[in-house]
Write an enzyme that holds these catalytic residues in place. Structure first.
Site, PDB file in Angstrom:
ATOM      1  N   ASP A  63       0.883  -1.169   0.000  1.00  0.00           N
ATOM      2  CA  ASP A  63       0.000   0.000   0.000  1.00  0.00           C
ATOM      3  C   ASP A  63       0.916   1.212   0.000  1.00  0.00           C
ATOM      4  O   ASP A  63       1.520   1.540   1.017  1.00  0.00           O
ATOM      5  CB  ASP A  63      -0.895  -0.010   1.237  1.00  0.00           C
ATOM      6  CG  ASP A  63      -1.837   1.193   1.301  1.00  0.00           C
ATOM      7  OD1 ASP A  63      -1.686   2.127   0.480  1.00  0.00           O
ATOM      8  OD2 ASP A  63      -2.715   1.202   2.176  1.00  0.00           O
ATOM      9  N   ASN A  93       3.976   3.197 -10.560  1.00  0.00           N
ATOM     10  CA  ASN A  93       2.833   3.138 -11.462  1.00  0.00           C
ATOM     11  C   ASN A  93       1.491   3.216 -10.734  1.00  0.00           C
ATOM     12  O   ASN A  93       0.491   3.606 -11.334  1.00  0.00           O
ATOM     13  CB  ASN A  93       2.923   1.830 -12.268  1.00  0.00           C
ATOM     14  CG  ASN A  93       1.656   1.520 -13.021  1.00  0.00           C
ATOM     15  OD1 ASN A  93       1.293   2.219 -13.965  1.00  0.00           O
ATOM     16  ND2 ASN A  93       0.966   0.469 -12.602  1.00  0.00           N
ATOM     17  N   TYR A  98      -6.644  14.375  -9.923  1.00  0.00           N
ATOM     18  CA  TYR A  98      -5.752  13.478 -10.660  1.00  0.00           C
ATOM     19  C   TYR A  98      -4.712  14.268 -11.442  1.00  0.00           C
ATOM     20  O   TYR A  98      -3.513  13.972 -11.380  1.00  0.00           O
ATOM     21  CB  TYR A  98      -6.583  12.608 -11.609  1.00  0.00           C
ATOM     22  CG  TYR A  98      -5.762  11.639 -12.432  1.00  0.00           C
ATOM     23  CD1 TYR A  98      -5.289  10.459 -11.874  1.00  0.00           C
ATOM     24  CD2 TYR A  98      -5.471  11.908 -13.766  1.00  0.00           C
ATOM     25  CE1 TYR A  98      -4.538   9.567 -12.625  1.00  0.00           C
ATOM     26  CE2 TYR A  98      -4.721  11.022 -14.525  1.00  0.00           C
ATOM     27  CZ  TYR A  98      -4.258   9.849 -13.953  1.00  0.00           C
ATOM     28  OH  TYR A  98      -3.507   8.983 -14.711  1.00  0.00           O
ATOM     29  N   LYS A 153      -0.609  14.383 -11.070  1.00  0.00           N
ATOM     30  CA  LYS A 153       0.309  13.982 -12.138  1.00  0.00           C
ATOM     31  C   LYS A 153       1.268  15.119 -12.505  1.00  0.00           C
ATOM     32  O   LYS A 153       2.413  14.868 -12.897  1.00  0.00           O
ATOM     33  CB  LYS A 153      -0.480  13.499 -13.357  1.00  0.00           C
ATOM     34  CG  LYS A 153      -1.202  12.180 -13.108  1.00  0.00           C
ATOM     35  CD  LYS A 153      -0.241  11.082 -12.687  1.00  0.00           C
ATOM     36  CE  LYS A 153      -0.903   9.731 -12.577  1.00  0.00           C
ATOM     37  NZ  LYS A 153       0.057   8.657 -12.211  1.00  0.00           N
TER      38      LYS A 153
END
Length: 249
Positions: free
Chosen positions: A57, A84, A148, A152
């Protein structure tokens, strides 16, 4: 293949992580597919020589520490980390809650940071060099779902910072930025109609008129993880078929 080389791929139970892990078997003696979904990672690793599944995790510091300690105890080295693992959150600002934001940042940004941080003593002691490859997204250029996309974009900054901090140990840090890859993660909670429209918009903005495949991404990761990329660090490699040149759909 370099004898004894060890690689860890987070998010290894997913389509992208599994493809990356399989590709890295050509460069590493042992590839660990690390994921909270241990059963899924085990299923992905079946029948792949040199590939193992392990629990991780990335948002849990104790879990990260346990993984690095296990790698050090079993192998005495860690040559490649592919960060990833990722999660997303509701797409619109009005639907986004603070705990959504914090979960995305914990997995997508702190996770890679924590794993590299815990690996530093091992890299420092072995002085064998290494590779870090972070999976970001073309959304860091175009904008997109707020939590998100912000995460990124942060991964790009993290990659450049890691390149500077890890260079004294002979470790490079680079990022791969895919465009749309048709996976369950990409589909998310979209209805059939919403997903069809989403696909059509992405296809229209891609000069090469197809989506990226997990194998496309795996080949890019493989290059950055290889000995051939030993003097490449702090870079972002877009695997987008030209979609990185277009505005967001």
């Amino acid at each position: 293949m370099t004898a004894g080389r060890v690689a860890v791929v987070t998010g290894g139970a997913g389509a992208l992580g599994a493809a990356i892990g399989e590709h890295l078997t050509g460069q590493a003696e042992v590839v660990l597919l690390a994921d909270r979904d241990l059963d899924g990672a085990r299923e992905r690793s079946e029948n792949l020589r040199g590939v193992e599944a392990c629990y991780l995790d990335v948002a849990d510091d104790e879990s990260v520490q346990a993984l690095v300690e296990t790698v050090e105890r079993r192998f005495g080295r860690l040559d490649v980390i592919v960060n990833n693992a990722a999660v997303t959150a509701p797409r619109g600002m009005e639907a986004l809650r603070r705990d959504d934001w914090e979960r995305v940042m914990a997995v997508n940004v702190w996770g890679p940071t924590a794993l590299c941080r815990k690996a530093v003593p091992l890299w420092s002691s072995t002085r064998a060099g290494g590779r870090v490859v972070n999976i970001t997204s073309r959304t860091w250029l175009s904008g997109g779902p707020i939590a998100y996309t912000s995460s990124k974009a942060a991964v790009v900054g993290l990659t450049r910072s890691l390149a500077l901090e890890l260079a004294p140990f002979g470790v490079t840090a680079n990022a791969v930025a895919p465009s749309m890859v048709a996976t369950p993660f990409t589909r998310g909670d979209r209805s059939e109609e919403e997903y069809a429209a989403f696909e059509a918009k992405h296809l229209a903005m891609t000069p090469m008129r197809r989506f990226a495949t997990p194998e496309d991404i795996a080949h890019a990761v493989g290059y950055l993880a290889s000995e051939a990329a030993g003097f490449v660090t702090g870079e972002v490699l877009h695997v987008c078929g030209g979609a990185q040149l277009a505005p967001a759909p």
